[in-house]
Motif scaffolding. Structure first.
Motif, PDB file in Angstrom:
ATOM      1  N   LEU A  48       0.894  -1.061  -0.087  1.00 53.24           N
ATOM      2  CA  LEU A  48      -0.080   0.146   0.014  1.00 53.24           C
ATOM      3  C   LEU A  48       0.853   1.218   0.152  1.00 53.24           C
ATOM      4  O   LEU A  48       2.020   1.366   0.350  1.00 53.24           O
ATOM      5  N   ARG A  49       0.202   2.280  -0.507  1.00 56.02           N
ATOM      6  CA  ARG A  49       0.901   3.628  -0.424  1.00 56.02           C
ATOM      7  C   ARG A  49       0.716   4.244   0.942  1.00 56.02           C
ATOM      8  O   ARG A  49      -0.602   3.953   1.748  1.00 56.02           O
ATOM      9  N   PRO A  50       1.199   5.326   1.489  1.00 54.37           N
ATOM     10  CA  PRO A  50       0.895   6.077   2.628  1.00 54.37           C
ATOM     11  C   PRO A  50      -0.481   6.751   2.701  1.00 54.37           C
ATOM     12  O   PRO A  50      -0.947   7.006   1.549  1.00 54.37           O
ATOM     13  N   GLY A  51      -0.933   6.913   3.944  1.00 59.91           N
ATOM     14  CA  GLY A  51      -2.241   7.653   3.830  1.00 59.91           C
ATOM     15  C   GLY A  51      -3.653   6.757   3.551  1.00 59.91           C
ATOM     16  O   GLY A  51      -4.533   7.034   3.052  1.00 59.91           O
ATOM     17  N   LEU A  64     -12.294   0.036   5.100  1.00 59.15           N
ATOM     18  CA  LEU A  64     -10.883   0.713   4.797  1.00 59.15           C
ATOM     19  C   LEU A  64     -10.563   0.818   3.397  1.00 59.15           C
ATOM     20  O   LEU A  64     -10.966   0.212   2.635  1.00 59.15           O
ATOM     21  N   VAL A  65      -9.912   2.202   2.980  1.00 55.91           N
ATOM     22  CA  VAL A  65      -9.544   2.353   1.542  1.00 55.91           C
ATOM     23  C   VAL A  65      -8.154   2.768   1.848  1.00 55.91           C
ATOM     24  O   VAL A  65      -7.675   3.680   2.626  1.00 55.91           O
ATOM     25  N   ALA A  66      -7.239   2.494   0.610  1.00 59.40           N
ATOM     26  CA  ALA A  66      -6.082   2.850   0.588  1.00 59.40           C
ATOM     27  C   ALA A  66      -5.502   2.909  -0.819  1.00 59.40           C
ATOM     28  O   ALA A  66      -6.155   2.325  -1.839  1.00 59.40           O
ATOM     29  N   TRP A  67      -4.564   3.632  -1.043  1.00 59.30           N
ATOM     30  CA  TRP A  67      -3.850   3.552  -2.374  1.00 59.30           C
ATOM     31  C   TRP A  67      -2.894   2.448  -2.416  1.00 59.30           C
ATOM     32  O   TRP A  67      -2.160   2.263  -1.629  1.00 59.30           O
ATOM     33  N   ARG A  68      -2.892   1.767  -3.716  1.00 62.89           N
ATOM     34  CA  ARG A  68      -1.767   0.728  -4.005  1.00 62.89           C
ATOM     35  C   ARG A  68      -1.072   1.125  -5.079  1.00 62.89           C
ATOM     36  O   ARG A  68      -1.675   1.671  -5.930  1.00 62.89           O
ATOM     37  N   GLY A  73       4.331   3.087 -12.489  1.00 60.04           N
ATOM     38  CA  GLY A  73       4.333   4.094 -11.542  1.00 60.04           C
ATOM     39  C   GLY A  73       3.097   4.782 -11.035  1.00 60.04           C
ATOM     40  O   GLY A  73       3.034   6.003 -10.761  1.00 60.04           O
ATOM     41  N   GLU A  74       1.922   4.272 -11.427  1.00 55.72           N
ATOM     42  CA  GLU A  74       0.582   4.790 -11.016  1.00 55.72           C
ATOM     43  C   GLU A  74      -0.128   3.866 -10.056  1.00 55.72           C
ATOM     44  O   GLU A  74       0.704   3.004  -9.363  1.00 55.72           O
ATOM     45  N   SER A  75      -1.133   4.636  -9.547  1.00 56.40           N
ATOM     46  CA  SER A  75      -1.700   4.026  -8.133  1.00 56.40           C
ATOM     47  C   SER A  75      -3.211   3.818  -8.511  1.00 56.40           C
ATOM     48  O   SER A  75      -3.850   4.525  -9.360  1.00 56.40           O
ATOM     49  N   GLY A  76      -3.869   2.882  -7.715  1.00 58.49           N
ATOM     50  CA  GLY A  76      -5.181   2.837  -7.743  1.00 58.49           C
ATOM     51  C   GLY A  76      -5.696   2.437  -6.215  1.00 58.49           C
ATOM     52  O   GLY A  76      -4.992   2.300  -5.441  1.00 58.49           O
ATOM     53  N   LYS A 101      -6.969   6.610 -14.379  1.00 56.79           N
ATOM     54  CA  LYS A 101      -5.761   6.075 -14.264  1.00 56.79           C
ATOM     55  C   LYS A 101      -4.922   7.152 -13.599  1.00 56.79           C
ATOM     56  O   LYS A 101      -5.206   8.735 -14.173  1.00 56.79           O
ATOM     57  N   GLY A 102      -3.622   6.975 -13.498  1.00 59.83           N
ATOM     58  CA  GLY A 102      -2.570   8.368 -12.827  1.00 59.83           C
ATOM     59  C   GLY A 102      -2.311   7.652 -11.487  1.00 59.83           C
ATOM     60  O   GLY A 102      -2.262   6.676 -10.821  1.00 59.83           O
ATOM     61  N   ASP A 103      -1.338   8.811 -10.885  1.00 61.53           N
ATOM     62  CA  ASP A 103      -0.815   8.454  -9.361  1.00 61.53           C
ATOM     63  C   ASP A 103      -1.750   9.014  -8.351  1.00 61.53           C
ATOM     64  O   ASP A 103      -2.940   9.295  -8.697  1.00 61.53           O
ATOM     65  N   ARG A 104      -1.300   8.764  -7.180  1.00 60.39           N
ATOM     66  CA  ARG A 104      -2.139   8.943  -6.034  1.00 60.39           C
ATOM     67  C   ARG A 104      -2.548  10.668  -6.248  1.00 60.39           C
ATOM     68  O   ARG A 104      -1.702  11.329  -6.293  1.00 60.39           O
TER      69      ARG A 104
END
Length: 338
Positions: A48-51, A64-68, A73-76, A101-104
């Motif tokens: 997972l990504r932070p936050g 719970l929800v998070a970015w991965r 180099g993108e995130s979902g 699509k794209g990054d956090r």
């Protein structure tokens, strides 16, 4: 963790949700008021990504929800549901990206309506806000653009006593507000207020049948309370940085709001005042040991409806807990590590 991370499940057991490196861990009481289980990683080996964010419905289910990170180099965003403290949370399920699509783009916020549907809010690349919500019979509604501009990364969402979801966001020189006008409908812009707010300090709490109270710190370091339709009210000087954690409870027959925040001294500070009666005043009382700079605090009600608080320091992994004593006022027991 965006949202109060100490929660009471439908069986009375407490659970904590703790960010840890590239994961979210959960721990639960083995029995109400008893010993705690060892930490468990939610969703297996998914990184997972932070936050991350957490929200809880009236049914006691935690969402719970998070970015991965994804390819190139993108995130979902991913979502998990935790039905009961001793059960394993569901695996993380991909739920998309507000721009396809794209990054956090920002820290998500979660609220759960009276139908048990999670609503996930997140800032968009353009500086506005998007939302997507669960369908009652499974799956998710399409992403919806709620508008806004220059929205700060951290949003805060809350479910009112009516079961309707509300969202608050800091922008330069003010706060924006969205709310559901009818159950099951998409939240709509409901105005805001011009106020010099410190981004990253918003936290909302349902405080009466038709209203929620938003707590925030202004640019002078004052903790303020705002209910849409009224003007912000000074409550007390903020004890420290970041948002407060807040809960309503009964103290000696009075409906009170209890606030907790890591103070500038490093200890946990508590304040209590009659709910929605800010002119009555509030003052901080510090408790427990000094904590690392990255420590956060969360308050909830235990199986008896009494105040319980937890602090967590990611740098050390230390998790401390205290409960209200059986005596007048807001006296607390000694903090203990769990």
């Amino acid at each position: 963790m965006n949202g109060d991370w100490l929660l009471r499940g439908r069986d009375g057991r407490l659970t904590v949700y703790l960010p840890s490196d590239d994961a979210v861990l959960c721990r639960a009481e083995l029995a109400p008021g008893g010993a705690w289980e060892a930490p468990r990683r939610i969703g297996g080996d998914q990184r997972l990504r932070p936050g991350p964010a957490v929200g809880q419905g009236a049914d006691g289910y935690a969402h719970l929800v998070a970015w991965r990170p994804t390819a190139n180099g993108e995130s979902g965003l991913v979502h998990s549901t935790h039905f009961r403290p001793r059960l394993a949370p569901l695996d993380w399920v991909p739920v998309g990206h507000p721009g396809k699509k794209g990054d956090r783009t920002g820290t998500p916020a979660v609220a759960v309506d009276d139908r048990g549907r999670a609503h996930v809010f997140v800032r968009t690349r353009g500086g506005g806000v998007s939302v997507f919500a669960q369908r009652e019979k499974g799956g998710w509604e399409p992403w919806a653009d709620l508008g806004g501009e220059d929205v700060h990364e951290q949003l805060t969402a809350v479910t009112g006593e009516s079961g309707r979801v509300e969202l608050y966001a800091a922008v330069p020189g003010g706060i924006l507000h969205w709310r559901q006008e009818e159950p099951g409908k998409q939240p709509v812009r409901a105005g805001g207020v011009d106020v010099p707010v410190q981004p990253g300090t918003l936290r909302a709490l349902a405080t009466s049948a038709g209203r929620a109270t938003l707590f925030f710190t202004d640019e002078r370091g004052e903790l303020c309370a705002w209910r849409p339709g009224d003007e912000p009210v000074f409550l007390v000087a903020a004890a420290g940085p970041g948002p407060v954690s807040a809960v309503r409870c009964d103290i000696e027959g009075h409906d009170c709001t209890v606030l907790a925040q890591r103070s500038a001294s490093g200890r946990v500070a508590f304040a209590a005042y009659p709910t929605e009666r800010e002119p009555a005043g509030a003052w901080w009382t510090e408790s427990g040991p000094q904590l690392p700079a990255d420590a956060t605090v969360s308050v909830a009600l235990d199986e008896h409806g009494e105040v319980v608080a937890a602090s967590h320091a990611p740098s050390t992994g230390t998790l401390l807990l205290t409960r209200r004593k059986d005596e007048p006022g807001l006296a607390l027991r000694a903090w203990r590590e769990i």
